[in-house]
Structures are given as structure tokens and as C-alpha cells.
Design an enzyme around this catalytic site. Structure first.
Site, PDB file in Angstrom:
ATOM      1  N   HIS A   1       9.849  43.210  22.240  1.00 53.55           N
ATOM      2  CA  HIS A   1       8.413  43.509  22.142  1.00 53.55           C
ATOM      3  C   HIS A   1       8.170  44.760  22.983  1.00 53.55           C
ATOM      4  CE1 HIS A   1       8.446  39.039  21.852  1.00 53.55           C
ATOM      5  NE2 HIS A   1       7.343  39.140  21.129  1.00 53.55           N
TER       6      HIS A   1
ATOM      7  N   ASP B   1       7.984  44.032  26.584  1.00 58.53           N
ATOM      8  CA  ASP B   1       9.206  43.543  27.244  1.00 58.53           C
ATOM      9  C   ASP B   1       9.940  44.680  27.922  1.00 58.53           C
ATOM     10  OD1 ASP B   1       8.764  41.167  25.863  1.00 58.53           O
ATOM     11  OD2 ASP B   1      10.307  41.572  24.356  1.00 58.53           O
TER      12      ASP B   1
ATOM     13  N   GLU C   1       6.073  36.222  10.902  1.00 54.42           N
ATOM     14  CA  GLU C   1       6.838  35.067  11.391  1.00 54.42           C
ATOM     15  C   GLU C   1       5.950  33.822  11.392  1.00 54.42           C
ATOM     16  OE1 GLU C   1       9.286  35.757  14.906  1.00 54.42           O
ATOM     17  OE2 GLU C   1       8.896  33.711  15.564  1.00 54.42           O
TER      18      GLU C   1
ATOM     19  N   GLU D   1      11.658  31.108  11.812  1.00 53.64           N
ATOM     20  CA  GLU D   1      12.238  30.568  13.058  1.00 53.64           C
ATOM     21  C   GLU D   1      12.507  29.080  12.871  1.00 53.64           C
ATOM     22  OE1 GLU D   1      10.911  31.998  16.836  1.00 53.64           O
ATOM     23  OE2 GLU D   1      10.833  29.982  17.669  1.00 53.64           O
TER      24      GLU D   1
ATOM     25  N   HIS E   1      10.091  26.750  14.562  1.00 56.33           N
ATOM     26  CA  HIS E   1       8.766  26.776  13.943  1.00 56.33           C
ATOM     27  C   HIS E   1       8.777  25.952  12.649  1.00 56.33           C
ATOM     28  CE1 HIS E   1       7.779  30.978  15.902  1.00 56.33           C
ATOM     29  NE2 HIS E   1       8.135  30.063  16.781  1.00 56.33           N
TER      30      HIS E   1
ATOM     31  N   ASP F   1      14.985  33.709  13.077  1.00 65.85           N
ATOM     32  CA  ASP F   1      15.058  33.482  14.518  1.00 65.85           C
ATOM     33  C   ASP F   1      15.820  32.181  14.703  1.00 65.85           C
ATOM     34  OD1 ASP F   1      13.784  35.762  15.291  1.00 65.85           O
ATOM     35  OD2 ASP F   1      12.016  34.788  16.150  1.00 65.85           O
TER      36      ASP F   1
ATOM     37  N   ASP G   1       7.387  24.496  21.045  1.00 68.15           N
ATOM     38  CA  ASP G   1       8.422  25.491  20.779  1.00 68.15           C
ATOM     39  C   ASP G   1       9.364  25.577  21.984  1.00 68.15           C
ATOM     40  OD1 ASP G   1       9.633  27.406  19.271  1.00 68.15           O
ATOM     41  OD2 ASP G   1       8.113  28.957  19.562  1.00 68.15           O
TER      42      ASP G   1
HETATM   43  C1  XLS Z   1       6.982  32.666  19.459  1.00 67.53           C
HETATM   44  C2  XLS Z   1       7.703  33.569  18.586  1.00 67.53           C
HETATM   45  C3  XLS Z   1       7.963  34.955  19.177  1.00 67.53           C
HETATM   46  C4  XLS Z   1       8.296  35.923  18.079  1.00 67.53           C
HETATM   47  C5  XLS Z   1       8.184  37.355  18.481  1.00 67.53           C
HETATM   48  O1  XLS Z   1       6.946  31.456  19.233  1.00 67.53           O
HETATM   49  O2  XLS Z   1       8.882  32.955  18.176  1.00 67.53           O
HETATM   50  O3  XLS Z   1       8.971  34.900  20.141  1.00 67.53           O
HETATM   51  O4  XLS Z   1       9.570  35.707  17.569  1.00 67.53           O
HETATM   52  O5  XLS Z   1       6.899  37.688  18.883  1.00 67.53           O
HETATM   53 NI    NI Z   2      10.405  33.889  17.077  1.00 74.67          NI
HETATM   54 NI    NI Z   3       8.938  30.711  18.597  1.00 79.97          NI
END
Ligand code: XLS
Ligand code: NI
Ligand code: NI
Length: 442
Positions: free
Chosen positions: A103, A106, A234, A270, A273, A298, A309
Site C-alpha cells: 500500500h 506502507d 478484492e 482472498e 474473505h 490473496d 480476518d
Molecule cells: C484486508 C485486505 C487487505 C487488502 C489490501 O482484509 O485483505 O489487506 O488485501 O488492501
Molecule cells: Ni487481502
Molecule cells: Ni483480508
């Protein structure tokens, strides 16, 4: 540059399944050819910067536990960011990860003004470009953190205040440009706070219109700067918001269709998720390929008892084999990859714990790839599926699908037809077949 991970002196090597060396790969053999491609090119592993280098183990109950000397109030933010980046690239190189993901916030500290933040980001992008050049590590994707700053408390693009939309637009505009500059294959938008807490203060029609307009602006900007990577949303059902608009793959698909974004936006799925949205990982992958919106992964894992999460490193070969099977069936990861959006447990405070976590994750995924490739090669599953639907290829099924039948023509047929013959779904036998592929994957 002072070495940080001193207990790992050289690059992690592949030693095979019989090895007892905890700092070696047992399954991930980058150059091995699987189904016509090098393992490294199949899996396209990426390390995520935020969990591994920005997070020091803090949680809502307590302060950081980990040895991350570049984090904290005593550190000059820009020097801290530079040291953090040196350490991150030392890690990528020693691990042998081909990609990384970040990010904007980051890699660079946030300044007092938008202008200052932009300047700091540009400075750190120069640093990153140097490290990438030196090590050969590539960028899988970049993204903007439009959820941490308090101004985003009610969302970024979906905020009730257009001035917040402006700030988010500025951040995404810049993050997209630097992702392009660093040769990223993808740009990700995770709608961190794009959702709501209560309908009592929320207009969901407006918020979705805003989000759609934002995405169209992203596409327009991508074109104008000549970025040819994929734009990825995402999906996540909730957390931090009670309800998030990108709930799951099918919700995103409907949104893209409604707002004329098909073909422009794909999904970054992900694993954790998927679980939170009540789906299996392999379901989300299959839904994305079926809709033509698969983008990237992810790779992490949830916890059977915890409904948030938790971002564990992947450990279940069975779960990942089912996902990898769908990925291979769909044609592979393409420009996507497997990003370890995963973090250590808070008590894992030794420096080399980060290596153990990634080695385990990479071996889990590599073994799953082998098992999935052998399922594809044996071709038993597709044959069984084809047999199950055989009737739809024959006269009756073809005639129904071609539109040659009506409810009443079928009623006439049913009146004289024999009761359909039921056949076994054979689920347990098929599950055993998957288990055998895992056992045999070598
Ligand atoms: C949060 C998300 C985040 C994204 C990137 O739950 O997984 O880490 O992958 O912003
Ligand atoms: Ni993610
Ligand atoms: Ni996540």
C-alpha cells in the site's frame, strides 16, 4: 546495509520432502516443470509488505510484541521507512519470492499535507525501484490505503462528503502511477470502509453510484497513463464495516454488470474473505472464472472458530488443492499471483519466524499445485462430470437449451415418460480421489 535476518545466511533452498531442515523448502522447487510450466511461474508468490514489515504485533488489547526496530515514535519516519525497505528486500531475496505487494502508506510515511505525502511517496518509490533493480524482485500489485486515516471513517469513494472522495482520488491516482512506474502487473482496490454500519444514516443508492464513478475514473486514468495491468477489486463481506459492498465474487460481478465495468475490472480473491462470506475458497475461484472476472489470489487462511480476518498463513493442503484445481481448470493465474496477505501470530517474535511462516505457506501451495496438476492429468473428474450431464448433450437436453421446447411441450412429454433413473453423486469416492492425489503428489 546491515543484515537483519542474521540467522538465515543464504537463500532458502529446495531440499525435497525427506528433508528435516526447517529452513528449506520440501515442496516448492522453483524450476521444476509442472504441467508444462516452471513452478515459480505457476505460483507467482508475493510477500505482502504490510503484515510482514509494518505490523509489529499490536492488537486492540496491547502494544507491539515484535522486533521491528523501524516502527515506533522514537524513529524518524523517513529513515524508518528506508530501513524497513532494506530489510524487506533482504527478506524477499533470501526467501526467493519473485514478487512483493504494498500500500502507498506502507512504504512511505504520511506527511502533514497531501502534497507532502505525495513527495514522501515519490522518494520511497525511487528507493523501491533501486532495490527491485538490484534484486530482480518484481511488483505483483500496488494499492492505496484509503481506510486507515480518520478522514475515511465513513468510507473513501462511498463517503457522504465529496471532499473525502477527492482525497481518495488523489491517493489512488498517485498509487496507480507508481504501480505503473514500478512495472506492477496489477492494481488492487480493497474497499476497506466502502460499506456501512447502519442504514439509518446511509443512502446505499448514492454510495454505490459514487463507487462506480470512482472505478470508472480509475479505468480512465489507467488508460491515460498507459498502464496495461489488471484492475482488481478484492471482495470482503464485512470488517471493518458491518456490511461491505464488495461482499463476495458474485456481488462484485453483479455490481460490475450494473455499472458497465465488465471487462475492465477483475477480482482479487482472498481465501479468508471467502470463508467469512460463507463460501468455500474453491467456490469463489470457480464463480470468478465462470463470470470471466478472475484476477489474482490473496493466499491465507481463516480459523475454524474465529469469525474475523485472522490472516493466518495457508496450512491446509486439501483446501488449497481444491482452489488450485479450479485455478488450473480456469487456465492458471495469468497476470495474477499468490500474495501472502498473512501475518504471524503475535507471540512469534523471533526474527526467523517470518521465514518459517512463508516457507510453510509456499510449501502448502506448491504441494497443492502438484496435487491439482495430477487431478487434471488423470482427467477422472472431468470425465465423471461430463457423464453426469450427458443428457444435456443428447437430443432432449439440446432441444431444451436451443429454445425448441416450452413448458407445455415438456408437460406432454412428461405424461408418457418413465420416471427418470437416479444415479449416485459419488461424493465420498470423489473426495477419496482428491485425497489420493494429495498423497501421491511428489
Ligand atoms: C484486508 C485486505 C487487505 C487488502 C489490501 O482484509 O485483505 O489487506 O488485501 O488492501
Ligand atoms: Ni487481502
Ligand atoms: Ni483480508
Amino acid at each position: 546495509m546491515t543484515e537483519f535476518f542474521t540467522s538465515v545466511s543464504s537463500r532458502i533452498a529446495y531440499e525435497g520432502p525427506e528433508s528435516d531442515n526447517p529452513l528449506a523448502f520440501r515442496w516448492y522447487d522453483a524450476d521444476r516443470i509442472v504441467a508444462g510450466k516452471r513452478m515459480e511461474d505457476h505460483l507467482r508468490f508475493a510477500v505482502s509488505y504490510w503484515h510482514s514489515f509494518c505490523w509489529d504485533g499490536y492488537d486492540i488489547f496491547g502494544a507491539g510484541t515484535m522486533d521491528r526496530p523501524w516502527v515506533g515514535p522514537h524513529v524518524d519516519p523517513l529513515n524508518g521507512a528506508k530501513r524497513k525497505m532494506e530489510v524487506a528486500f533482504e527478506f524477499f531475496e533470501k526467501l526467493g519470492a519473485p514478487f512483493w505487494c504494498f500500500h502507498d502508506r506502507d512504504i512511505a510515511p504520511e506527511g502533514a499535507t497531501a502534497r507532502e505525502s505525495a513527495r514522501l511517496l515519490d522518494e520511497m518509490v525511487e528507493e523501491a525501484a533501486g532495490h527491485m533493480e538490484r534484486t530482480g524482485v518484481r511488483l505483483l500489485w500496488g494499492t492505496a490505503n484509503a481506510f486507515s486515516n480518520p478522514r475515511y471513517q465513513a468510507g473513501a469513494a462511498t463517503n457522504p462528503d465529496p471532499e473525502v472522495f477527492v482525497q481518495a482520488a488523489a491517493q489512488v491516482c498517485h498509487a496507480l502511477e507508481v504501480t505503473h512506474k514500478l512495472g506492477g502487473d496489477n492494481y488492487v482496490l480493497w474497499g476497506g470502509r466502502e460499506g456501512y454500519e447502519t442504514l439509518l444514516n446511509t443512502d446505499i443508492d448514492r454510495e454505490q453510484e459514487q463507487l462506480a464513478r470512482f472505478l470508472h475514473m480509475v479505468i480512465e486514468h489507467k488508460r491515460s497513463i498507459g498502464f496495461d495491468g489488471q484492475i482488481l477489486l478484492e471482495p470482503k463481506p464485512f470488517e471493518p464495516m458491518k456490511h461491505q459492498y464488495d461482499h463476495d465474487v458474485s456481488t462484485v460481478h453483479a455490481f460490475l454488470q450494473r455499472f458497465d465495468l465488465m471487462g475492465e475490472v477483475h477480482v482479487n480473491i482472498e481465501v479468508n474473505h471467502a470463508t467469512l462470506s460463507g463460501h468455500d475458497f474453491d467456490h469463489e475461484v470457480a464463480a470468478a472464472f465462470s463470470a470471466g472476472i478472475f484476477g489474482s489470489i490473496d493466499a491465507n487462511a481463516g480459523d475454524d472458530r474465529l469469525g474475523w480476518d485472522v490472516d493466518r498463513f495457508p496450512v491446509s493442503v486439501e483446501q488449497m488443492t481444491l482452489g488450485m484445481y479450479e485455478i488450473l481448470k480456469g487456465g492458471g493465474l495469468g497476470r495474477g499471483g499468490l500474495n501472502f496477505d498473512a501475518k504471524l501470530r503475535r507471540q512469534s517474535i523471533a526474527r526467523d519466524d517470518l521465514f518459517h511462516a512463508h516457507i510453510g505457506g509456499m510449501d502448502t501451495m506448491a504441494r497443492s499445485l502438484l496435487a491439482a496438476a495430477s487431478l487434471i492429468e488423470q482427467a477422472e473428474l472431468p470425465a465423471i462430470v461430463a457423464e453426469r450431464y450427458r443428457g444435456w448433450d443428447a437430443d432432449l437436453g439440446a432441444s431444451i437449451l436451443a429454445g425448441n421446447e416450452s413448458l407445455s411441450s415438456l408437460r406432454d412429454r412428461a405424461l408418457d415418460a418413465a420416471e427418470p433413473v437416479r444415479i449416485s453423486g459419488r461424493q465420498e469416492a470423489l473426495e477419496n480421489l482428491v485425497a489420493r492425489s494429495v498423497e501421491r503428489a511428489r
